[in-house]
Structure formats: C-alpha cells, structure tokens
Design a protein around this motif. Structure first.
Motif, PDB file in Angstrom:
ATOM      1  N   ALA A 161     -25.048  -2.678  -3.293  1.00  8.48           N
ATOM      2  CA  ALA A 161     -23.585  -2.773  -3.912  1.00  8.48           C
ATOM      3  C   ALA A 161     -23.199  -4.257  -3.549  1.00  8.48           C
ATOM      4  O   ALA A 161     -22.598  -4.780  -2.692  1.00  8.48           O
ATOM      5  CB  ALA A 161     -22.724  -1.887  -3.329  1.00  8.48           C
ATOM      6  N   VAL A 163     -17.841   2.917 -12.551  1.00  8.70           N
ATOM      7  CA  VAL A 163     -19.119   2.352 -11.874  1.00  8.70           C
ATOM      8  C   VAL A 163     -18.694   1.180 -11.014  1.00  8.70           C
ATOM      9  O   VAL A 163     -18.777   0.955  -9.806  1.00  8.70           O
ATOM     10  CB  VAL A 163     -20.133   2.104 -12.785  1.00  8.70           C
ATOM     11  N   LEU A 168     -18.817   1.127  -6.782  1.00  6.59           N
ATOM     12  CA  LEU A 168     -19.672   0.166  -6.214  1.00  6.59           C
ATOM     13  C   LEU A 168     -19.097  -0.820  -5.331  1.00  6.59           C
ATOM     14  O   LEU A 168     -19.333  -1.243  -4.197  1.00  6.59           O
ATOM     15  CB  LEU A 168     -20.641  -0.791  -7.291  1.00  6.59           C
ATOM     16  N   CYS A 188     -27.175   1.983  -1.977  1.00  7.75           N
ATOM     17  CA  CYS A 188     -26.576   3.202  -2.569  1.00  7.75           C
ATOM     18  C   CYS A 188     -27.550   3.636  -3.626  1.00  7.75           C
ATOM     19  O   CYS A 188     -28.335   2.901  -4.087  1.00  7.75           O
ATOM     20  CB  CYS A 188     -25.147   2.737  -2.954  1.00  7.75           C
ATOM     21  N   LEU A 237     -27.010   4.935  -7.759  1.00 10.15           N
ATOM     22  CA  LEU A 237     -26.239   5.120  -8.770  1.00 10.15           C
ATOM     23  C   LEU A 237     -26.511   5.963  -9.731  1.00 10.15           C
ATOM     24  O   LEU A 237     -27.933   5.920 -10.105  1.00 10.15           O
ATOM     25  CB  LEU A 237     -25.712   3.705  -9.617  1.00 10.15           C
ATOM     26  N   VAL A 272     -21.924   7.450  -7.334  1.00 10.80           N
ATOM     27  CA  VAL A 272     -22.532   6.618  -6.492  1.00 10.80           C
ATOM     28  C   VAL A 272     -22.549   7.318  -4.999  1.00 10.80           C
ATOM     29  O   VAL A 272     -21.866   7.893  -4.440  1.00 10.80           O
ATOM     30  CB  VAL A 272     -21.636   5.307  -6.219  1.00 10.80           C
ATOM     31  N   ASP A 291     -23.817   6.989  -0.875  1.00 14.61           N
ATOM     32  CA  ASP A 291     -23.948   6.248  -0.016  1.00 14.61           C
ATOM     33  C   ASP A 291     -24.161   7.013   1.315  1.00 14.61           C
ATOM     34  O   ASP A 291     -24.352   8.143   1.381  1.00 14.61           O
ATOM     35  CB  ASP A 291     -23.030   5.130   0.255  1.00 14.61           C
ATOM     36  N   GLN A 339     -21.221  11.585  -2.014  1.00 14.75           N
ATOM     37  CA  GLN A 339     -21.611  10.875  -3.187  1.00 14.75           C
ATOM     38  C   GLN A 339     -20.142  11.263  -3.880  1.00 14.75           C
ATOM     39  O   GLN A 339     -19.561  12.172  -3.891  1.00 14.75           O
ATOM     40  CB  GLN A 339     -22.725  12.051  -4.243  1.00 14.75           C
ATOM     41  N   TRP A 352     -18.016  10.802  -7.302  1.00 16.87           N
ATOM     42  CA  TRP A 352     -18.303  10.863  -8.720  1.00 16.87           C
ATOM     43  C   TRP A 352     -17.216  10.609  -9.725  1.00 16.87           C
ATOM     44  O   TRP A 352     -16.036  11.125  -9.114  1.00 16.87           O
ATOM     45  CB  TRP A 352     -19.158  11.946  -8.884  1.00 16.87           C
TER      46      TRP A 352
END
Length: 117
Positions: A3, A35, A39, A51, A53, A67, A69, A111, A113
């Motif tokens: 990221a 997005v 990020l 991360c 994506l 995403v 992480d 995650q 979303w």
C-alpha cells in the motif's frame, strides 16, 4: 501488494480496465474511490504496508473490492471531520458510494470490503 500511494494511480487504472472488460463501466469511479481509500487506510494505520487487493464479480452484476492486511484492528467510521481537517473521510466516502461495506476478521488479520451494484 504494498500500500504505497505512489502506486495508487496504476491500481485505479487496472480496476477501471477490469470493470470495463466485465461491462461494468458505471461502477468504475466508485470502485476506484473505494480501493484508494482502503489502501490509504492500510498505508496510514497498519504497521506493515503489505496487503492483498481483490476485485470479485457478484451475482446480479455487482462487484466487491476488498483489501486484506495483517492487522486485527477493525476500522470504525467516526463523526464527519471538520471542513479544514485533512483526514477522517475515507470510510464515510466508502459508505456514501458503496451499497454495503464491512470488515471480516481472518486468522492473519482482516479484510475490509465494499460491495457496489
């Protein structure tokens, strides 16, 4: 992926290209915004910028951007920031353009979303 804000323009371009290929051009701007914000949250709030994506087609023609992480800290949308504040709008923007958004905890982190229809 990492990221890194320097890569966000290219990521947005690839998201738009994929949505155009899927015939969902009308979702491209909202997906690119989501997005970027997801990020950016990794970049600013997670110790490691590593991360994953994903962009997934949903039944009925929608898409899900996510995403993942390695942090278990769940993002929380706060009150709207003041007009002169530079931060604090990301999740509010996602909530404004997405039909749904959320966080799923995983064994390794989380995650975050957003679903667009």
């Amino acid at each position: 992926m990492i990221a890194d804000p320097a890569s966000f323009t290219g990521v947005r371009r690839r998201i738009r290209e994929q949505l155009c290929a899927w015939g969902r051009t009308e979702l491209a701007d909202a997906a690119a915004l989501c997005v970027t914000e997801l990020l950016t949250n990794v970049h600013r709030h997670v110790p490691s910028p590593a991360c994953v994506l994903t962009l997934t087609r949903l039944p009925g023609g929608g898409v899900r951007v996510a995403v993942a992480d390695r942090s278990h800290v769940v993002p929380v949308a706060g009150p709207p920031p003041g007009a002169c504040e530079e931060r604090g709008r990301g999740l509010l923007l996602i909530a404004a353009v997405a039909d749904r958004w959320g966080t799923t905890l995983t064994a390794d982190g989380k995650q975050v979303w957003a679903e667009l229809r």
